[in-house]
Design an enzyme around this catalytic site. Structure first.
Site, PDB file in Angstrom:
ATOM      1  N   GLY A  18       0.817  -1.224   0.000  1.00  0.00           N
ATOM      2  CA  GLY A  18       0.000   0.000   0.000  1.00  0.00           C
ATOM      3  C   GLY A  18       0.848   1.271   0.000  1.00  0.00           C
ATOM      4  CB  VAL A  94      -5.373  -5.359   4.849  1.00  0.00           C
ATOM      5  CG1 VAL A  94      -5.858  -3.963   5.184  1.00  0.00           C
ATOM      6  CG2 VAL A  94      -6.495  -6.183   4.246  1.00  0.00           C
ATOM      7  CB  THR A  96      -4.161 -12.016   2.385  1.00  0.00           C
ATOM      8  OG1 THR A  96      -3.056 -11.816   1.474  1.00  0.00           O
ATOM      9  CG2 THR A  96      -5.224 -11.002   2.060  1.00  0.00           C
ATOM     10  CB  CYS A 278       4.457 -13.028  -2.120  1.00  0.00           C
ATOM     11  SG  CYS A 278       3.790 -11.423  -1.725  1.00  0.00           S
ATOM     12  CE  LYS A 281       0.607 -13.742   1.526  1.00  0.00           C
ATOM     13  NZ  LYS A 281      -0.410 -13.404   0.548  1.00  0.00           N
TER      14      LYS A 281
HETATM   15  C1  UDX Z   1       0.702  -7.171   0.789  1.00  0.00           C
HETATM   16  C2  UDX Z   1      -0.610  -7.721   0.306  1.00  0.00           C
HETATM   17  O1  UDX Z   1      -1.631  -6.912   0.655  1.00  0.00           O
HETATM   18  C3  UDX Z   1      -0.740  -9.139   0.645  1.00  0.00           C
HETATM   19  O2  UDX Z   1      -1.962  -9.665   0.259  1.00  0.00           O
HETATM   20  C4  UDX Z   1       0.325  -9.755  -0.141  1.00  0.00           C
HETATM   21  O3  UDX Z   1       0.225 -11.113  -0.195  1.00  0.00           O
HETATM   22  C5  UDX Z   1       1.648  -9.308   0.432  1.00  0.00           C
HETATM   23  O4  UDX Z   1       1.736  -7.960   0.275  1.00  0.00           O
HETATM   24  P1  UDX Z   1       1.933  -6.074   2.686  1.00  0.00           P
HETATM   25  O5  UDX Z   1       1.683  -4.690   2.236  1.00  0.00           O
HETATM   26  O6  UDX Z   1       3.259  -6.685   2.406  1.00  0.00           O
HETATM   27  O7  UDX Z   1       0.797  -7.025   2.098  1.00  0.00           O
HETATM   28  O8  UDX Z   1       1.543  -6.315   4.190  1.00  0.00           O
HETATM   29  P2  UDX Z   1       1.894  -5.447   5.436  1.00  0.00           P
HETATM   30  O9  UDX Z   1       3.191  -4.764   5.252  1.00  0.00           O
HETATM   31  O10 UDX Z   1       1.656  -6.353   6.593  1.00  0.00           O
HETATM   32  O11 UDX Z   1       0.773  -4.309   5.400  1.00  0.00           O
HETATM   33  C6  UDX Z   1      -0.562  -4.482   5.638  1.00  0.00           C
HETATM   34  C7  UDX Z   1      -1.068  -3.306   6.484  1.00  0.00           C
HETATM   35  O12 UDX Z   1      -2.486  -3.382   6.608  1.00  0.00           O
HETATM   36  C8  UDX Z   1      -0.508  -3.275   7.908  1.00  0.00           C
HETATM   37  O13 UDX Z   1       0.148  -2.036   8.138  1.00  0.00           O
HETATM   38  C9  UDX Z   1      -1.752  -3.417   8.793  1.00  0.00           C
HETATM   39  O14 UDX Z   1      -1.689  -2.664   9.993  1.00  0.00           O
HETATM   40  C10 UDX Z   1      -2.855  -2.908   7.876  1.00  0.00           C
HETATM   41  N1  UDX Z   1      -4.194  -3.372   8.237  1.00  0.00           N
HETATM   42  C11 UDX Z   1      -4.437  -4.689   8.402  1.00  0.00           C
HETATM   43  C12 UDX Z   1      -5.214  -2.429   8.373  1.00  0.00           C
HETATM   44  O15 UDX Z   1      -4.995  -1.235   8.252  1.00  0.00           O
HETATM   45  N2  UDX Z   1      -6.472  -2.875   8.660  1.00  0.00           N
HETATM   46  C13 UDX Z   1      -6.762  -4.182   8.851  1.00  0.00           C
HETATM   47  O16 UDX Z   1      -7.929  -4.520   9.112  1.00  0.00           O
HETATM   48  C14 UDX Z   1      -5.701  -5.123   8.708  1.00  0.00           C
HETATM   49  C1  UDX Z   2       7.739 -11.481  -5.277  1.00  0.00           C
HETATM   50  C2  UDX Z   2       7.443 -11.307  -6.773  1.00  0.00           C
HETATM   51  O1  UDX Z   2       8.679 -11.173  -7.489  1.00  0.00           O
HETATM   52  C3  UDX Z   2       6.562 -10.096  -7.005  1.00  0.00           C
HETATM   53  O2  UDX Z   2       6.210  -9.998  -8.368  1.00  0.00           O
HETATM   54  C4  UDX Z   2       5.313 -10.235  -6.150  1.00  0.00           C
HETATM   55  O3  UDX Z   2       4.492  -9.082  -6.291  1.00  0.00           O
HETATM   56  C5  UDX Z   2       5.658 -10.426  -4.707  1.00  0.00           C
HETATM   57  O4  UDX Z   2       6.519 -11.563  -4.553  1.00  0.00           O
HETATM   58  P1  UDX Z   2       9.420 -10.368  -3.552  1.00  0.00           P
HETATM   59  O5  UDX Z   2       9.055 -11.511  -2.669  1.00  0.00           O
HETATM   60  O6  UDX Z   2       9.369  -8.992  -3.009  1.00  0.00           O
HETATM   61  O7  UDX Z   2       8.491 -10.354  -4.871  1.00  0.00           O
HETATM   62  O8  UDX Z   2      10.918 -10.573  -4.102  1.00  0.00           O
HETATM   63  P2  UDX Z   2      11.594 -11.470  -5.227  1.00  0.00           P
HETATM   64  O9  UDX Z   2      12.612 -10.641  -5.902  1.00  0.00           O
HETATM   65  O10 UDX Z   2      10.625 -12.140  -6.081  1.00  0.00           O
HETATM   66  O11 UDX Z   2      12.385 -12.546  -4.360  1.00  0.00           O
HETATM   67  C6  UDX Z   2      11.722 -13.550  -3.615  1.00  0.00           C
HETATM   68  C7  UDX Z   2      12.727 -14.494  -3.024  1.00  0.00           C
HETATM   69  O12 UDX Z   2      13.352 -15.260  -4.051  1.00  0.00           O
HETATM   70  C8  UDX Z   2      13.878 -13.815  -2.290  1.00  0.00           C
HETATM   71  O13 UDX Z   2      14.165 -14.537  -1.107  1.00  0.00           O
HETATM   72  C9  UDX Z   2      15.030 -13.863  -3.255  1.00  0.00           C
HETATM   73  O14 UDX Z   2      16.280 -13.834  -2.646  1.00  0.00           O
HETATM   74  C10 UDX Z   2      14.764 -15.185  -3.937  1.00  0.00           C
HETATM   75  N1  UDX Z   2      15.376 -15.277  -5.280  1.00  0.00           N
HETATM   76  C11 UDX Z   2      14.954 -14.443  -6.280  1.00  0.00           C
HETATM   77  C12 UDX Z   2      16.368 -16.231  -5.537  1.00  0.00           C
HETATM   78  O15 UDX Z   2      16.755 -16.997  -4.640  1.00  0.00           O
HETATM   79  N2  UDX Z   2      16.889 -16.295  -6.790  1.00  0.00           N
HETATM   80  C13 UDX Z   2      16.493 -15.485  -7.810  1.00  0.00           C
HETATM   81  O16 UDX Z   2      17.024 -15.632  -8.923  1.00  0.00           O
HETATM   82  C14 UDX Z   2      15.495 -14.528  -7.545  1.00  0.00           C
END
Ligand code: UDX
Ligand code: UDX
Length: 465
Positions: A18, A94, A96, A278, A281
């Site tokens: 967000g 938020v 998940t 991600c 999950k």
């Molecule tokens: C995101 C996506 O939304 C999630 O579905 C995806 O799989 C991973 O990335 P992310 O932004 O990384 O999540 O999560 P996080 O950094 O935990 O932020 C979520 C925020 O939502 C938190 O700051 C939490 O306090 C807030 N929240 C949660 C609300 O404001 N209201 C709620 O009811 C629940």
């Molecule tokens: C991932 C997806 O790339 C993104 O598109 C989605 O929205 C959220 O999930 P993120 O988890 O932030 O993004 O990072 P990413 O660069 O994908 O890396 C994920 C994990 O894979 C890390 O632990 C990284 O170190 C690992 N990785 C990535 C490897 O081990 N080798 C690689 O070549 C690339």
């Protein structure tokens, strides 16, 4: 078709998705007011902090944008009610997480926060509101969202349209990914709402990159993209193990296969296994959906991507123990990197967590370094395995003084600063025989040529010599 002109956006959830996403929208759309709200007061305070180095999320380029637009058309608050009331469009961003109890525990995604937010939107919104699912959610979540929203329409004359607009940004490169996306995906049922969201992106994204689909394809595409990316990492990691026992070199294999355009050269770096909020999950969620829809073979297929990842992480820990004569009790091991990848302070599902816990369990003393993660986070991630007053581990953001008398160094995150370490001077501080384990293959072996160090790199066949 009457396309709504969006003037005010509300984003619920000021997290890793967000926060940066809304900052980039606000930056590119000065004519739109963007209100980011969150239930977490402390997080909102940090987003509003004058000192931009204190933003709750470390992401290269983010603080520049926030410095430019905060207070202009980007606002952070905990006032969820009035932000929803004023919004033409509400993004739900938020978390998940994987369900921890009940049906589907350990696999299905917990959408209770999404549901809770949807209820707030149903309660407070005024007039016509477009609700955008930004969070990654199980396929068919929009069904639940629509159902909750439609139960409130009639009472106060408000109306809703639901869109799925998954975010593909990767942490560490979020700003560039948002500014120059490979594609923008919009799933929906009403072309006027799809157009309204598309018009926002058109402020900086070329229209050939904006694609629209039905709601379910959009929801499923996000899970599928993450599953494919994770599968690639498990594939290359499986081959890294084979390289080590056959004398092949993973870099050479990677280059050879990556030149095939059908395979491509991206996302082929072997390492300690994927982490982040991600991949695991979303694959668990995918396997749960497959089981639910009666496709156990498909479910098992994807489950193996996770088993392979767990095994890679385990085999690295086991190899460290084996090389140190099967005993690390009271030995000092330096851990370089605790975040799940470079350029982020995020540690969710970081491979460092399980490796560190396993080493602590064997009685090792860990000297942990990371340039962006903080001690509070490490304490929380290590949990009960960390002894009282952290007597079995220490943490530093600084590379000075962490190597003294160490028996081994394990590189777990590919931070740039680790590529620049002067190994000749580090070598003098170690207790011999000492080991350097490079699980990311970022250290140039020439830089340790003059050191009497044992050296191991992931996927390097010479390790058998
Ligand atoms: C995101 C996506 O939304 C999630 O579905 C995806 O799989 C991973 O990335 P992310 O932004 O990384 O999540 O999560 P996080 O950094 O935990 O932020 C979520 C925020 O939502 C938190 O700051 C939490 O306090 C807030 N929240 C949660 C609300 O404001 N209201 C709620 O009811 C629940
Ligand atoms: C991932 C997806 O790339 C993104 O598109 C989605 O929205 C959220 O999930 P993120 O988890 O932030 O993004 O990072 P990413 O660069 O994908 O890396 C994920 C994990 O894979 C890390 O632990 C990284 O170190 C690992 N990785 C990535 C490897 O081990 N080798 C690689 O070549 C690339």
């Amino acid at each position: 078709m009457n396309v709504k002109n969006i003037k005010t956006i509300c984003c619920i959830g000021a997290g890793y998705v967000g926060g940066p996403t809304m900052a980039v929208i606000a930056d590119n759309c000065p004519h739109i007011n963007v209100n980011v709200v969150d239930v977490n007061e402390e997080r909102i305070q940090l987003w509003n902090c004058k000192d931009l180095s204190k933003l709750p999320i470390f992401e290269p380029g983010l603080s520049d944008i926030v410095g430019r637009v905060r207070g202009r058309n980007l606002f952070f608050s905990t006032d969820i009610e009035s932000s929803i009331k004023n919004a033409d469009m509400v993004f739900i961003s938020v978390n998940t997480p994987t369900k921890i109890k009940g049906i589907g525990a350990g696999k299905a995604s917990d959408i209770s926060w999404v549901e809770e937010c949807t209820r707030q939107v149903a309660k407070y919104s005024v007039g016509e509101t477009i609700v955008v699912e930004k969070s990654t959610i199980p396929v068919k979540t929009a069904e639940a969202v629509k159902s909750i929203l439609s139960s409130s329409d009639s009472e106060k004359g408000s109306s809703f349209s639901v869109l799925s607009n998954p975010e593909f940004l990767a942490e560490g490169t979020a700003i560039n990914d948002l500014q120059n996306p490979d594609r923008i995906l919009i799933g929906g049922e009403h072309s006027s709402s799809i157009e309204a969201l598309k018009n926002i992106y058109l402020n900086w994204v070329n229209q050939d990159k904006i694609i629209s689909t039905n709601l379910w394809s959009s929801e499923l595409s996000k899970l599928t993209a993450n599953a494919f990316l994770a599968q690639r990492i498990s594939s290359i990691n499986s081959i890294s193990a084979l390289c080590e026992v056959t004398g092949a070199n993973i870099d050479e294999v990677k280059r050879a296969i990556g030149l095939d355009k059908r395979i491509g050269d991206k996302f082929l770096n072997a390492g300690p296994g994927f982490g982040g909020s991600c991949f695991k999950k979303d694959i668990l969620n995918l396997t749960y959906l497959c089981e639910h829809f009666g496709l156990p073979v498909v479910s098992n297929y994807w489950e193996h991507v996770i088993s392979m990842n767990d095994w890679q992480n385990y085999r690295i820990y086991k190899m460290v123990i084996d090389k140190l004569f099967g005993n690390v009790s009271k030995k000092k091991i330096v851990i370089l990197g605790f975040s799940f990848k470079a350029n982020t302070n995020d540690t969710r599902e970081s491979p460092a967590i399980s490796i560190c816990k396993n080493l602590l369990n064997e009685g090792a003393f860990l000297s942990i370094h990371d340039p962006q993660v903080n001690r509070i986070q490490v304490t929380s991630d290590l949990g009960d395995i960390g002894e009282e007053n952290n007597s079995n581990w220490s943490f530093s953001n600084d590379l000075e003084d962490i190597f003294d008398n160490a028996d081994a160094i394990v590189v777990l995150t590919e931070w740039d600063i680790y590529k620049k370490i002067d190994w000749n001077s580090v070598n003098l501080k170690l207790r011999k025989p000492a080991w350097l384990f490079d699980t990311r293959k970022i250290i140039n072996p020439e830089k340790i040529n003059n050191c009497d160090l044992n050296f191991w790199q992931v996927g390097l066949g010479n390790n058998i010599l």
